[in-house]
Enzyme design. Structure first.
Site, PDB file in Angstrom:
ATOM      1  N   PRO A   2       4.216   3.174  -1.890  1.00 13.59           N
ATOM      2  CA  PRO A   2       4.931   3.598  -0.678  1.00 13.59           C
ATOM      3  C   PRO A   2       5.656   2.435  -0.025  1.00 13.59           C
ATOM      4  CG  PRO A   2       2.563   3.522  -0.282  1.00 13.59           C
ATOM      5  CD  PRO A   2       2.761   3.263  -1.741  1.00 13.59           C
ATOM      6  N   GLU A   3       6.859   2.684   0.431  1.00 16.31           N
ATOM      7  CA  GLU A   3       7.583   1.673   1.198  1.00 16.31           C
ATOM      8  C   GLU A   3       7.494   2.033   2.687  1.00 16.31           C
ATOM      9  OE1 GLU A   3      11.246   0.057  -0.032  1.00 16.31           O
ATOM     10  OE2 GLU A   3      10.844   0.240  -2.166  1.00 16.31           O
ATOM     11  N   HIS A 109     -12.163  10.276  -6.273  1.00 16.50           N
ATOM     12  CA  HIS A 109     -11.403   9.211  -5.622  1.00 16.50           C
ATOM     13  C   HIS A 109     -11.370   9.336  -4.099  1.00 16.50           C
ATOM     14  CE1 HIS A 109     -10.312   8.115  -9.635  1.00 16.50           C
ATOM     15  NE2 HIS A 109      -9.744   9.288  -9.847  1.00 16.50           N
ATOM     16  N   ARG A 128      -6.310   4.370  -7.581  1.00 17.67           N
ATOM     17  CA  ARG A 128      -6.184   3.027  -8.156  1.00 17.67           C
ATOM     18  C   ARG A 128      -6.853   1.957  -7.304  1.00 17.67           C
ATOM     19  NH1 ARG A 128      -0.098   2.496 -10.217  1.00 17.67           N
ATOM     20  NH2 ARG A 128      -0.973   0.638 -11.159  1.00 17.67           N
ATOM     21  N   ARG A 171      19.681 -21.030   1.668  1.00 19.25           N
ATOM     22  CA  ARG A 171      18.927 -20.362   0.608  1.00 19.25           C
ATOM     23  C   ARG A 171      19.821 -20.139  -0.613  1.00 19.25           C
ATOM     24  NH1 ARG A 171      13.771 -18.040   2.435  1.00 19.25           N
ATOM     25  NH2 ARG A 171      13.746 -17.078   0.379  1.00 19.25           N
TER      26      ARG A 171
END
Ligand SMILES: [Zn+2]
Length: 292
Positions: A2-3, A109, A128, A171
């Site tokens: 997920p973002e 889970h 996971r 950078r």
């Protein structure tokens, strides 16, 4: 994985049931997720009222009446299932691994269960186990070892051209690699970095330190715009992501470049084709014709 927009979608759904509610009890099916849970985890949460549920980068923070906060991260595959006292059920987070024949809370889970005072149960499942939970004093949240090095919030006023001028100065790294550096801006992952650069018409390959002020302003507004639209759409449905109302998010259908290798550019008037390159081990999608 997920973002930020997906995590924000989960936050909105959880805030609705947790804020102002009291945690009656916590049941654990195991003593660790990605990291060991605090030994007195359940005891420190039981009896506490959740005063607010906020987000720092991709961490959810439940502020408790005890003066401590519960910090939670969904990892790669975390999901909350909300079971209301009247039997209604909502899934928040990664829905891919949900087994249809399991009753909620009984699955292999299903690791943590929060019993709320009003009868609502919230079950955290994580096949996971890259997710995490910890308890930390609320007044010292900025000092927590997992969040202390995080950069600014992309949707806060801290993100502006002035900040980026300093952050990017000198950078030499490619712009996209810098954009996903969580120490500069927290919460922009691979997918949304590609989308942001497309919107700002900036090449992911250009040197980060080469951006002029006009570019930086475009970048700031692209970051805000892309993330806000994704949150409004309920996060992406990349992996059957379940939104606050249990419905799949809609943002995936609107990706401009992500996962569109070889397909025509969606920018009006552009005849380019989306190209995929690998940067820092991750796929980058962009249009070489209209992103410079
Ligand atoms: Zn194009």
């Amino acid at each position: 994985m997920p973002e930020l927009p997906e995590v924000e979608t989960v936050r909105l759904g959880l805030a609705r049931v947790m804020t102002g509610n009291r945690i009656a009890a916590v049941k654990l099916r195991r003593s660790d997720l990605r990291f060991p849970l605090p030994e007195d985890f359940s005891a420190r949460l039981a009896g506490q009222e959740v005063q607010s549920l906020t987000r720092r980068a991709k961490y959810l923070v439940a502020s408790l009446s005890s003066g401590e906060s519960l910090i939670m991260h969904l990892g790669m595959s975390g999901r909350f299932t909300v079971l209301h006292a009247d039997g209604r059920m909502k899934s928040l987070g990664d829905a891919e691994m949900q087994a249809q024949d399991e009753s909620p809370g009984a699955g292999l889970h299903d690791h943590v269960m929060f019993q709320l005072e009003d009868g609502t149960r919230i079950i955290y499942s994580d096949p996971r186990r890259f997710g995490m939970m910890d308890i930390h004093p609320t007044h010292d949240l900025a000092g927590h070892w997992l969040t202390q090095r995080l950069g600014i919030e992309p949707l806060s006023r801290d993100l502006n051209a002035k900040y980026l001028v300093q952050a990017l100065r000198g950078r030499k790294a490619p712009l996209k690699s810098v954009l996903v550096d969580q120490r500069l801006i927290a919460g922009i992952g691979n997918i949304y970095a590609c989308e942001v650069l497309f919107r700002a018409r900036l090449s992911p390959r250009r040197t980060a330190g080469s951006l002029e002020n006009l570019h930086l302003q475009k970048l700031v507004s692209a970051i805000r715009g892309v993330l806000k639209e994704a949150i409004k759409a309920g996060g992406s449905t990349l992996r059957d992501y379940a939104g606050a109302d249990g419905s799949p998010g809609a943002f995936q259908h609107r990706f401009s470049v992500y996962d569109r290798e070889g397909q025509p550019c969606r920018r009006r008037g552009c005849t380019g084709k989306i190209r995929r390159i690998v940067q820092s081990g991750r796929s980058t999608f962009y249009c070489p014709k209209c992103q410079h």
